[in-house]
Design a protein around this motif. Structure first.
Motif, PDB file in Angstrom:
ATOM      1  N   GLY A  76     -26.693 -74.965 117.344  1.00  0.00           N
ATOM      2  CA  GLY A  76     -26.257 -76.202 117.575  1.00  0.00           C
ATOM      3  C   GLY A  76     -25.627 -76.607 116.139  1.00  0.00           C
ATOM      4  N   PHE A  77     -26.522 -76.318 114.893  1.00  0.00           N
ATOM      5  CA  PHE A  77     -25.984 -76.492 113.706  1.00  0.00           C
ATOM      6  C   PHE A  77     -24.660 -75.727 113.345  1.00  0.00           C
ATOM      7  CE2 PHE A  77     -25.549 -75.979 109.104  1.00  0.00           C
ATOM      8  CZ  PHE A  77     -26.072 -77.070 108.645  1.00  0.00           C
ATOM      9  N   VAL A  78     -24.657 -74.462 113.831  1.00  0.00           N
ATOM     10  CA  VAL A  78     -23.438 -73.718 113.627  1.00  0.00           C
ATOM     11  C   VAL A  78     -22.203 -74.016 114.265  1.00  0.00           C
ATOM     12  CG1 VAL A  78     -22.464 -71.302 114.248  1.00  0.00           C
ATOM     13  CG2 VAL A  78     -24.847 -71.414 113.224  1.00  0.00           C
ATOM     14  N   MET A  88     -39.402 -68.265 119.025  1.00  0.00           N
ATOM     15  CA  MET A  88     -38.671 -69.087 118.059  1.00  0.00           C
ATOM     16  C   MET A  88     -37.438 -69.454 118.682  1.00  0.00           C
ATOM     17  SD  MET A  88     -36.395 -66.252 117.858  1.00  0.00           S
ATOM     18  CE  MET A  88     -35.432 -67.079 116.579  1.00  0.00           C
ATOM     19  N   GLY A  89     -37.219 -69.526 120.076  1.00  0.00           N
ATOM     20  CA  GLY A  89     -36.175 -69.990 120.762  1.00  0.00           C
ATOM     21  C   GLY A  89     -35.749 -71.451 120.436  1.00  0.00           C
ATOM     22  N   GLY A  90     -36.587 -72.369 119.938  1.00  0.00           N
ATOM     23  CA  GLY A  90     -36.236 -73.583 119.352  1.00  0.00           C
ATOM     24  C   GLY A  90     -35.603 -73.471 118.063  1.00  0.00           C
ATOM     25  N   ALA A  91     -36.034 -72.641 117.354  1.00  0.00           N
ATOM     26  CA  ALA A  91     -35.180 -72.594 116.130  1.00  0.00           C
ATOM     27  C   ALA A  91     -34.123 -71.879 116.183  1.00  0.00           C
ATOM     28  CB  ALA A  91     -36.328 -71.534 115.151  1.00  0.00           C
ATOM     29  N   ALA A  92     -33.811 -70.941 117.200  1.00  0.00           N
ATOM     30  CA  ALA A  92     -32.586 -70.411 117.095  1.00  0.00           C
ATOM     31  C   ALA A  92     -31.646 -71.483 117.951  1.00  0.00           C
ATOM     32  CB  ALA A  92     -32.672 -69.083 118.230  1.00  0.00           C
ATOM     33  N   GLY A  93     -32.120 -72.277 118.813  1.00  0.00           N
ATOM     34  CA  GLY A  93     -31.198 -73.225 119.503  1.00  0.00           C
ATOM     35  C   GLY A  93     -30.594 -74.257 118.558  1.00  0.00           C
ATOM     36  N   GLY A 106     -29.458 -68.639 124.830  1.00  0.00           N
ATOM     37  CA  GLY A 106     -28.892 -69.457 123.901  1.00  0.00           C
ATOM     38  C   GLY A 106     -28.863 -70.809 124.183  1.00  0.00           C
ATOM     39  N   ARG A 107     -29.906 -71.444 125.102  1.00  0.00           N
ATOM     40  CA  ARG A 107     -30.040 -72.945 125.371  1.00  0.00           C
ATOM     41  C   ARG A 107     -30.977 -73.375 124.288  1.00  0.00           C
ATOM     42  NH1 ARG A 107     -30.915 -73.361 131.792  1.00  0.00           N
ATOM     43  NH2 ARG A 107     -30.749 -75.831 131.303  1.00  0.00           N
ATOM     44  N   PRO A 108     -30.747 -74.594 123.704  1.00  0.00           N
ATOM     45  CA  PRO A 108     -30.075 -75.666 124.238  1.00  0.00           C
ATOM     46  C   PRO A 108     -28.628 -75.990 123.151  1.00  0.00           C
ATOM     47  CG  PRO A 108     -31.678 -76.728 123.050  1.00  0.00           C
ATOM     48  CD  PRO A 108     -31.966 -75.385 123.003  1.00  0.00           C
ATOM     49  N   VAL A 109     -28.220 -74.901 122.888  1.00  0.00           N
ATOM     50  CA  VAL A 109     -27.129 -75.026 121.903  1.00  0.00           C
ATOM     51  C   VAL A 109     -25.932 -75.860 122.586  1.00  0.00           C
ATOM     52  CG1 VAL A 109     -25.193 -73.684 120.737  1.00  0.00           C
ATOM     53  CG2 VAL A 109     -27.568 -72.794 120.882  1.00  0.00           C
ATOM     54  N   ALA A 110     -25.711 -75.552 123.724  1.00  0.00           N
ATOM     55  CA  ALA A 110     -24.313 -76.349 124.145  1.00  0.00           C
ATOM     56  C   ALA A 110     -24.642 -77.724 124.591  1.00  0.00           C
ATOM     57  CB  ALA A 110     -23.992 -75.761 125.643  1.00  0.00           C
ATOM     58  N   LEU A 111     -25.917 -78.229 125.044  1.00  0.00           N
ATOM     59  CA  LEU A 111     -26.459 -79.558 125.208  1.00  0.00           C
ATOM     60  C   LEU A 111     -26.240 -80.192 123.762  1.00  0.00           C
ATOM     61  CD1 LEU A 111     -29.500 -80.799 126.871  1.00  0.00           C
ATOM     62  CD2 LEU A 111     -28.966 -81.545 124.636  1.00  0.00           C
ATOM     63  N   LEU A 112     -27.070 -79.562 122.664  1.00  0.00           N
ATOM     64  CA  LEU A 112     -27.020 -80.176 121.442  1.00  0.00           C
ATOM     65  C   LEU A 112     -25.431 -80.542 120.730  1.00  0.00           C
ATOM     66  CD1 LEU A 112     -29.891 -78.531 119.809  1.00  0.00           C
ATOM     67  CD2 LEU A 112     -30.178 -80.756 120.819  1.00  0.00           C
ATOM     68  N   ALA A 113     -24.855 -79.388 120.984  1.00  0.00           N
ATOM     69  CA  ALA A 113     -23.382 -79.584 120.431  1.00  0.00           C
ATOM     70  C   ALA A 113     -22.615 -80.838 121.101  1.00  0.00           C
ATOM     71  CB  ALA A 113     -22.519 -78.154 120.631  1.00  0.00           C
TER      72      ALA A 113
END
Length: 495
Positions: free
Chosen positions: A298-300, A289-294, A479-486
């Protein structure tokens, strides 16, 4: 707990801190901050360099205790490697190693002058943001199901960075992105008996309840069946934990503006279903579920940064289990789009939940762009390893935007082709398409499958199977790809 960050403009030798952090290049070349410390403390760093105790190797650390002549209690000297090849990736690495070393010391705050380093192509705000995110990444500890270690020992909670006031924008972004990364890592690290589809829905609802401009909608399996989510529901049919479709909305932009959309694969545990995976390493399938977490991270981040745009985040979530009611190889599913799918392998389930979610997102929100993220294929890990996420899109401009965001954040992606030539591999004699395309180009044919559900949409796919977590018994979510999406959202908000 997220680290707290601040800026400091005083000279390093005058700061009364439990520890100041400075750098030394190979061949004993001191940075300006290190030279100031060395001069005030009677050459203490140069003597260590001459004796060979400090070699300047990138990421190496040496602690000097209470040198006379300066106000700090300790000096942490970090090796920077060769100056002529110093770049953004090295800058990130040395800041991570500095934070790890600080975390082993009995102190609750420190001040770093590594942000004064020259990084070609990057300004002070970028250096501060990157250093802060590196430090927060290193400081993260998973404790949800582990007894706290080192109880009673001071823990690093505050870190100051040397920079002028014009770097505050970078610091503000770092705070928001750090919260998103931590949210993603914590969610993905939780064991699958806790992090079920219902749990993800609860966390999304709790976040919405705590923030203005955010709302949450959750569809259960009964609602999805009425709407025709035949592909998604088939995947979750064998599990006692029923599927959920979770949709978060953030209204930070003008009323009436179309939103950007994230969609993330939320398989909370993947046995492979009837096409059962091998036992060794299956415990890591809690990270599926890493995609969901990512995308949730990004939303957060977007909410915490208060970005002036509208954003939706859709998470199809299910558990893929073998059972008497599980879907089978040979089944033909009818997706929400009306297209039929022949199941050749029940372990290619991520694309089956994503296709319905992509259809629903496009129909419900008419977004400007859709980005999906998924731990989708082992083939992508073979192709790109653990360093780059696979990026696929038929829209060159969107692909370029995401690649640029990845370079800025060092959360990098690499574009793979999505040519129609590959579509033939998905042909089926019993349905509109098969759910796998064979051994060749597995990551690409998975992207081709998803592309059939995004006609008319400005869409891109991120395969994060290699980048979402570190392998091994002590490995965890990245935690990837949070930074990319942000960063991609930051770039959109600045246009």
């Amino acid at each position: 707990m997220t680290l707290q960050f601040s800026l400091v403009s005083a000279a390093p030798e005058t700061v009364d801190s439990p520890c100041v952090v400075v750098g030394v290049y190979e061949n004993g070349l001191l940075t300006s901050a290190a030279a100031r410390i060395d001069g005030a403390a009677g050459g203490v760093i140069k003597r260590q360099v001459e004796s060979g105790d400090i070699n300047g190797k990138a990421g190496s650390v040496t602690v000097l205790f209470a040198p006379e002549g300066i106000s700090a209690k300790r000096v942490l000297v970090v090796g920077l490697g060769a100056q002529k090849s110093f770049d953004a990736a090295r800058f990130q690495k040395v800041n991570i190693e500095a934070a790890r070393a600080l975390g082993k010391l009995p102190l609750d705050n420190a001040a770093s002058w590594l942000t004064e380093l020259d990084v070609p192509g990057h300004d002070t705000a970028w250096r501060v943001r990157t250093a802060a995110l590196a430090a927060d990444y290193a400081a993260y500890r998973y404790t949800a199901t582990v007894k706290p270690r080192d109880q009673g020992k001071p823990a690093l909670t505050m870190l100051a960075f040397a920079a002028a006031d014009d770097a505050h924008a970078g610091l503000d972004q770092a705070r928001g992105i750090a919260e998103g990364v931590r949210f993603a890592r914590e969610l993905a690290n939780l064991p699958p008996n806790i992090c079920t589809p219902a749990y993800i829905a609860e966390q999304a609802q709790a976040f919405a309840d705590a923030h203005d401009k955010v709302s949450c909608r959750v569809l259960d399996h009964v609602e999805m069946e009425k709407l025709g989510f035949g592909s998604l529901l088939a995947v979750g049919r064998g599990s006692a934990n029923k599927p959920k479709l979770i949709a978060l909305e953030y209204r930070g932009g003008a009323e009436g503006d179309k939103p950007y959309a994230f969609v993330g694969k939320g398989i909370t545990f993947d046995t492979g279903g009837i096409s059962l995976k091998p036992g060794p390493g299956m415990d890591e399938m809690k990270f599926d579920m890493g995609g969901a977490a990512g995308v949730l991270g990004g939303f957060v981040s977007a909410v915490k940064m208060g970005l002036p745009l509208n954003l939706v985040c859709v998470v199809p979530s299910a558990e893929n289990m073998p059972d008497g009611d599980s879907y089978r190889p040979g089944d033909v599913l009818t997706s929400l789009s009306g297209q039929t799918i022949e199941v050749l392998n029940t372990d290619a389930e991520g694309r089956l939940i994503l296709c319905d979610a992509l259809t629903w997102t496009a129909q419900t929100f008419q977004p400007v762009s859709i980005i999906d993220a998924a731990t989708l294929t082992g083939a992508c890990v073979i192709a790109l390893g653990k360093h780059a996420s696979g990026l696929m899109s038929k829209h060159d401009d969107l692909a370029a935007e995401l690649l640029a965001a990845g370079e800025t954040t060092l959360d990098r992606a690499w574009r793979l082709p999505l040519w129609d030539d590959y579509q033939v591999q998905l042909e089926s004699g019993f349905a509109d398409m098969a759910n796998i395309g064979g051994k060749s180009a597995g990551a690409i044919t998975a992207g081709c499958f998803l592309s059939r559900f995004t006609d008319g949409q400005r869409w891109a796919h991120l395969d994060i199977a290699g980048t979402a977590w570190d392998e091994g018994r002590k490995g965890g979510s990245t935690g990837r790809p949070v930074a990319l999406l942000a960063q991609w959202l930051i770039d959109r908000s600045e246009k």
